[in-house]
Design a protein around this motif. Sequence first.
Motif, PDB file in Angstrom:
ATOM      1  N   GLU A  66       0.808  -1.221   0.000  1.00 46.00           N
ATOM      2  CA  GLU A  66       0.000   0.000   0.000  1.00 46.00           C
ATOM      3  C   GLU A  66       0.840   1.269   0.000  1.00 46.00           C
ATOM      4  O   GLU A  66       0.538   2.214  -0.706  1.00 46.00           O
ATOM      5  N   THR A  67       1.900   1.289   0.820  1.00 45.03           N
ATOM      6  CA  THR A  67       2.687   2.510   0.951  1.00 45.03           C
ATOM      7  C   THR A  67       4.174   2.166   0.967  1.00 45.03           C
ATOM      8  O   THR A  67       4.574   1.204   1.616  1.00 45.03           O
ATOM      9  N   PRO A  70       3.064   7.174   6.961  1.00 42.02           N
ATOM     10  CA  PRO A  70       1.600   7.320   6.893  1.00 42.02           C
ATOM     11  C   PRO A  70       0.977   7.318   8.290  1.00 42.02           C
ATOM     12  O   PRO A  70       1.545   6.744   9.226  1.00 42.02           O
ATOM     13  N   ASN A 128      -1.545   5.656  10.012  1.00 43.41           N
ATOM     14  CA  ASN A 128      -2.445   4.513   9.898  1.00 43.41           C
ATOM     15  C   ASN A 128      -3.332   4.380  11.131  1.00 43.41           C
ATOM     16  O   ASN A 128      -2.985   4.835  12.206  1.00 43.41           O
ATOM     17  N   THR A 129      -4.461   3.708  10.922  1.00 44.92           N
ATOM     18  CA  THR A 129      -5.374   3.499  12.042  1.00 44.92           C
ATOM     19  C   THR A 129      -5.461   2.015  12.407  1.00 44.92           C
ATOM     20  O   THR A 129      -6.094   1.656  13.388  1.00 44.92           O
ATOM     21  N   GLU A 141      -0.006  -2.379  13.357  1.00 42.51           N
ATOM     22  CA  GLU A 141       1.167  -2.619  12.515  1.00 42.51           C
ATOM     23  C   GLU A 141       2.072  -3.657  13.187  1.00 42.51           C
ATOM     24  O   GLU A 141       2.306  -3.599  14.393  1.00 42.51           O
ATOM     25  N   TYR A 158       4.771  -0.869   3.514  1.00 40.69           N
ATOM     26  CA  TYR A 158       3.566  -1.202   4.276  1.00 40.69           C
ATOM     27  C   TYR A 158       2.677  -2.113   3.434  1.00 40.69           C
ATOM     28  O   TYR A 158       2.205  -1.709   2.369  1.00 40.69           O
ATOM     29  N   ASN A 195      -0.851  -4.026   3.294  1.00 47.67           N
ATOM     30  CA  ASN A 195      -2.177  -4.071   3.897  1.00 47.67           C
ATOM     31  C   ASN A 195      -2.654  -5.520   3.869  1.00 47.67           C
ATOM     32  O   ASN A 195      -2.756  -6.127   2.808  1.00 47.67           O
ATOM     33  N   TYR A 210      -1.332  -4.048   9.149  1.00 50.13           N
ATOM     34  CA  TYR A 210      -0.209  -3.852   8.226  1.00 50.13           C
ATOM     35  C   TYR A 210       0.977  -4.702   8.648  1.00 50.13           C
ATOM     36  O   TYR A 210       1.284  -4.781   9.837  1.00 50.13           O
ATOM     37  N   SER A 218       5.694   5.383  15.179  1.00 45.57           N
ATOM     38  CA  SER A 218       4.473   4.670  14.797  1.00 45.57           C
ATOM     39  C   SER A 218       3.537   4.564  15.995  1.00 45.57           C
ATOM     40  O   SER A 218       3.930   4.099  17.060  1.00 45.57           O
ATOM     41  N   GLN A 222       0.714   2.849  15.826  1.00 44.19           N
ATOM     42  CA  GLN A 222      -0.041   1.595  15.721  1.00 44.19           C
ATOM     43  C   GLN A 222       0.828   0.350  15.849  1.00 44.19           C
ATOM     44  O   GLN A 222       0.336  -0.763  15.727  1.00 44.19           O
TER      45      GLN A 222
END
Length: 195
Positions: free
Chosen positions: A9-10, A19, A21-22, A25, A64, A66, A72, A103, A105
């Motif tokens: 994704e990234t 990013p 992220n929500t 990870e 990253y 997904n 992630y 990070s 997450q």
Amino acid sequence: MKVKNAELETVCGVTSKLPHNTMPEIAFAGKSNVGKSSLINGLVNRKALARTSSSPGKTQTINYYNINKELYFVDLPGYGYAKVSKSEKEKWGVMIENYLNTSEQLRAVFLLVDIRHEASKNDKQMYEWMLEMGFYPIIIATKLDKLKRSQVQKNLKILKESLGVVKDTIVIPFSAVTKQGKDEILDLIEQICED
């Protein structure tokens, strides 16, 4: 945990902003050529989602992936002996440190180490540094298929001692070829993300 869907994704380079992220990870760290990309491909049942290479230092970005639109997998640049300039290596170090520090997450760090050898100076430094940062990395002992079954316990013992693992550290032997260890790793990731 069953992986039904996985996509890159990234991709973050040295100057990229990470990013926001929500989703949880799970980060994968390890020396160049230890098998991070092969592990990720094995976990998601894909041959080439993460690019693998026989020449060290292929992953020079933070990637990253997904997974099932639920979490992630974060592939960190390899450290150690990649044939790149010292300044490049330092940039990767800064990227890894920045990621681990910022990070929001991050749920767990998996540190990959080659089961065939005792931990390198770089592996020890990375492990100790992660402990200092408050992470208790889960150790993945890669390249399991390169050992005879009779050697596994002895090599695991040497690896743990040379790394100086703290009590109760989880160490999982893994083979990208036979996929041994895969289910254990996925179950652990599922457990971590549910907590």
